[in-house]
Structure formats: C-alpha cells, structure tokens
Design an enzyme around this catalytic site. Structure first.
Site, PDB file in Angstrom:
ATOM      1  N   SER A   1      -2.309  13.062  -5.165  1.00 43.72           N
ATOM      2  CA  SER A   1      -1.262  12.072  -4.669  1.00 43.72           C
ATOM      3  C   SER A   1      -0.421  12.531  -3.363  1.00 43.72           C
ATOM      4  O   SER A   1       0.208  11.809  -2.913  1.00 43.72           O
ATOM      5  CB  SER A   1      -0.441  11.512  -5.723  1.00 43.72           C
ATOM      6  OG  SER A   1      -0.010  12.480  -6.203  1.00 43.72           O
TER       7      SER A   1
ATOM      8  N   HIS B   1      -7.608   8.519  -3.673  1.00 41.91           N
ATOM      9  CA  HIS B   1      -6.291   8.349  -4.467  1.00 41.91           C
ATOM     10  C   HIS B   1      -6.430   7.218  -5.184  1.00 41.91           C
ATOM     11  O   HIS B   1      -5.820   6.148  -4.739  1.00 41.91           O
ATOM     12  CB  HIS B   1      -5.106   8.505  -3.777  1.00 41.91           C
ATOM     13  CG  HIS B   1      -3.570   8.536  -4.349  1.00 41.91           C
ATOM     14  ND1 HIS B   1      -2.529   8.127  -3.694  1.00 41.91           N
ATOM     15  CD2 HIS B   1      -3.616   8.771  -5.721  1.00 41.91           C
ATOM     16  CE1 HIS B   1      -1.578   8.212  -4.551  1.00 41.91           C
ATOM     17  NE2 HIS B   1      -1.891   8.537  -5.787  1.00 41.91           N
TER      18      HIS B   1
ATOM     19  N   GLU C   1      -6.410   4.868  -2.069  1.00 42.51           N
ATOM     20  CA  GLU C   1      -6.169   5.242  -0.855  1.00 42.51           C
ATOM     21  C   GLU C   1      -7.248   6.408  -0.602  1.00 42.51           C
ATOM     22  O   GLU C   1      -7.477   7.336  -1.257  1.00 42.51           O
ATOM     23  CB  GLU C   1      -4.839   6.094  -1.057  1.00 42.51           C
ATOM     24  CG  GLU C   1      -3.645   5.829   0.002  1.00 42.51           C
ATOM     25  CD  GLU C   1      -2.476   6.568  -0.023  1.00 42.51           C
ATOM     26  OE1 GLU C   1      -1.790   6.526   0.627  1.00 42.51           O
ATOM     27  OE2 GLU C   1      -2.279   7.418  -1.084  1.00 42.51           O
TER      28      GLU C   1
ATOM     29  N   ASN D   1       2.844   7.758  -1.463  1.00 47.22           N
ATOM     30  CA  ASN D   1       3.766   8.527  -2.144  1.00 47.22           C
ATOM     31  C   ASN D   1       4.930   8.844  -0.853  1.00 47.22           C
ATOM     32  O   ASN D   1       6.123   9.341  -1.412  1.00 47.22           O
ATOM     33  CB  ASN D   1       3.339   9.571  -2.949  1.00 47.22           C
ATOM     34  CG  ASN D   1       2.607   9.237  -4.130  1.00 47.22           C
ATOM     35  OD1 ASN D   1       3.433   8.493  -4.813  1.00 47.22           O
ATOM     36  ND2 ASN D   1       1.599   9.635  -4.414  1.00 47.22           N
TER      37      ASN D   1
END
Length: 287
Positions: free
Chosen positions: A107, A128, A140, A178
């Site tokens: 992440s 991800h 992702e 993130n």
C-alpha cells in the site's frame, strides 16, 4: 488481504497457490475464505456449485518454491515491511519462471525498489487491492520505473477479468489512495490527541457531515494502526515533509500493542461476535 486475493482469483476461475509460513495460518485462511463464500451464498451472489469450485481451485503451501515454480503471476501480500518484501522478491526472482509477472499488494512501498532486487524489473508491478478484496472494486495498478508497458496492459486487463476497476498510477510514496487517506487519518488522530473531540464525536462528524461510510478512527482500526504507522513513515521518509509525521498517539498505541481490530483494541474495542461499536476504555469519557 492474502486470503481475500486468493478468494477473488479462485472465484473467477484461476487456479491459486496460497502460501504462508505455517499450516495453522493456511488453515485459518481457508476457513475465512469458506466463511466469506457462505456469506456470498446467503446473499445470492454465488451458488453452491461456484462455492465448491472456488474452494477446489485453492491449494495451500508452506514452501514458497513449490508454490510458485509454475506460476504465471505471483501477488505478494506480506506485512507492510520493506525488508520482508525485498527478501521475498529476491526469492521469487530465483524460484519463478523467467516470464512470470511479480506483483506486490503493497500500500506504500516503492515498486521500483522492489523491482530492483529482481532479475527482471520489467515484470514487476503493484496490484494494490482494497479490503475486503471480494467486495471492493478498486485495484490501484502501480507502474515502477522499469515496469514494461505490456506487463501493465496485462494487469489492467486481468483486473477487469476479476470484475475490478483498475486505475493506473505512477510509483511515488503512498501512490494515490494512501497519499490522500493516511494524512486524513493522521490528522483525525491529532484531533483526538489534542482534545478537540472524542472518538465517537470525531467519527460521527465524518460519517454524517462528509458521508463517509465508516469514521476515520474506526477505519484506522480496521486497516491496522501498525499498518497506518508504517505507511505514514514511508510518506514522511519519502517526501521529507513534516505534514506526514505520524501523530505521537498513533506511535504509542502501536508500541503498546493496541493495533485495532486484529489485536482486539484500538480506538474501539472488539469482542468476537459483538457487532456494536464500543469505544476503547482509554478513550471513554470519565465522570
């Protein structure tokens, strides 16, 4: 994350080798997958035949080499620790076929750095997934500096086969999800740390005022406070910007073992079989 990824691939017709360091961990993973399939069955998302077929496509291994030697794609989902991931990818590079695609579910950790320890950096990419994997649509897809165009195209197409929505992003600390989410969670923890409001009040403001399905403190517990801390440290070290510095309260909670749902206590406390949200003792208002 690992059992969710295995579940998703197997449900969509792929043979899966599920790898962990102990048989006990693998047994728990298979039990979790079976339980999640049962929930899908009750909701009418799948039928009994698909449940049986999905479980039948998953094989469990404790030896990494045996699990990956014939794999066309490996998706790593180890803990968010740079050294662990680099060591795994060094091993994978030696064990896997030359043309195998090596993907990380990281992440925040650099795909470019991970790829650099392998024999074929062009075949390394980020996938991800979001948790819970069988339900969440986003993947992702992170291109490292050396990731080949054809590898990116294959992973984008594969994600669509899994009925996901892939979004291609470049390899910078935190990627997109993130880099945006973790500073918000960190600021939320600072808001609690500075006494602006309590746990329930903060999460209520964000749920009712910002239409978040889950308050950010509850979400942090769900992600794992240790994972949140690790990602913030990646952002802080990667950008050198004070705005990413983890809140001292977060660091103290992780140091004390209060990491959220998986430890039974974070900003809330968690009891098996109890769905009601209960604020952790430390954050309950006194008298």
């Amino acid at each position: 994350m690992g059992n969710g990824i295995a579940h998703t691939f197997a449900q969509h017709g792929f043979d899966v080798a599920l790898v962990d360091i102990s048989k006990e961990a693998l047994d728990r993973a298979i039990q979790t997958i079976a339980g999640n399939l049962d929930r899908q069955l009750k909701k009418g998302v799948i039928d009994e035949n698909l449940k049986t077929a999905t479980l039948g496509r998953i094989s469990a291994f404790t030896e990494l080499e045996k699990a990956v030697v014939h794999a066309d794609l490996v998706v790593e989902a180890a803990t968010e620790n740079r050294e662990i991931k680099l060591n795994l990818f060094k091993q994978l590079s030696g064990f896997c076929k030359e043309d195998a695609i090596l993907a990380s579910n990281t992440s925040s950790i650099s795909i470019t750095q991970i790829a650099a320890v392998t024999k074929n950096p062009g075949n390394v990419i980020g996938m991800h997934f979001m948790n819970p994997v069988p339900l969440m649509k986003l993947v992702e897809v992170i291109r490292g500096f050396a990731t080949a165009d054809e590898v990116t195209a294959k992973i984008m197409a594969l994600s669509k086969q899994l009925e996901k929505v892939p979004v291609e992003v470049n390899d910078y600390p935190g990627f997109v999800a993130n880099r945006i989410l973790m500073p918000m969670i960190n600021e939320t923890i600072y808001t609690l740390y500075e006494g602006v409001a309590g746990v329930e009040e903060i999460d209520t403001v964000m749920k009712l005022g910002m239409a978040h399905p889950m308050g950010p403190l509850q979400l942090a517990d769900f992600i794992g406070l240790d994972v949140c801390l690790a990602i913030l440290n990646v952002l802080y070290n990667g950008f050198g910007n004070q705005k990413y510095a983890p809140c001292p309260l977060l660091a103290n909670m992780v140091a004390s073992g209060n990491t959220g749902v998986k430890s039974g206590s974070g900003f809330y406390k968690y009891t098996p079989g109890v769905k009601e949200l209960v604020i952790a003792d430390k954050f309950q208002k006194r008298g």
